[in-house]
Design a protein around this motif. Structure first.
Motif, PDB file in Angstrom:
ATOM      1  N   GLY A 187       7.981  -0.207 -51.643  1.00 21.96           N
ATOM      2  CA  GLY A 187       7.959  -0.447 -53.078  1.00 21.96           C
ATOM      3  C   GLY A 187       8.190  -1.879 -53.507  1.00 21.96           C
ATOM      4  N   ALA A 188       7.956  -2.838 -52.605  1.00 23.13           N
ATOM      5  CA  ALA A 188       8.109  -4.241 -52.992  1.00 23.13           C
ATOM      6  C   ALA A 188       7.211  -4.541 -54.191  1.00 23.13           C
ATOM      7  N   ALA A 189       7.746  -5.312 -55.139  1.00 23.69           N
ATOM      8  CA  ALA A 189       6.975  -5.667 -56.337  1.00 23.69           C
ATOM      9  C   ALA A 189       5.740  -6.460 -55.962  1.00 23.69           C
ATOM     10  N   VAL A 190       5.869  -7.308 -54.970  1.00 22.03           N
ATOM     11  CA  VAL A 190       4.773  -8.117 -54.461  1.00 22.03           C
ATOM     12  C   VAL A 190       5.148  -8.528 -53.042  1.00 22.03           C
ATOM     13  N   VAL A 191       4.155  -8.761 -52.216  1.00 24.72           N
ATOM     14  CA  VAL A 191       4.378  -9.223 -50.847  1.00 24.72           C
ATOM     15  C   VAL A 191       3.629 -10.536 -50.677  1.00 24.72           C
ATOM     16  N   VAL A 192       4.332 -11.557 -50.180  1.00 27.40           N
ATOM     17  CA  VAL A 192       3.730 -12.879 -50.007  1.00 27.40           C
ATOM     18  C   VAL A 192       3.699 -13.248 -48.534  1.00 27.40           C
TER      19      VAL A 192
END
Length: 77
Positions: A48-53
């Motif tokens: 559920g990470a908001a975004v992955v970079v």
């Protein structure tokens, strides 16, 4: 640099494992997942990470974008 008169921007967790994402969620924080850690492929998104970079420059872009959004929501302070 950013959120005005000593008012901190909304905190965000930066993590490299699903436990980081889950811990952030347990404390009502968004989590930005980073791919240069120990996570298995797809682990951060599945948690559920908001975004992955993918790298530090992309993390900086993401954190700066969040700060700009926070400042705009506060009326550009």
């Amino acid at each position: 640099m950013g959120s005005g008169a000593g008012v901190p921007a909304r905190p965000v967790m930066v993590g490299d494992r699903d436990q980081d994402v889950l811990g952030a969620a347990a404390t009502s924080l968004a989590c930005v997942g980073v791919l240069w850690g120990f996570a298995f492929d797809g682990e951060l998104s599945a948690a559920g990470a908001a975004v992955v970079v993918a790298d530090a420059p992309a993390l900086l872009v993401e954190l700066n974008a969040r700060l700009v959004q926070f400042d705009a929501a506060r009326g550009g302070l």
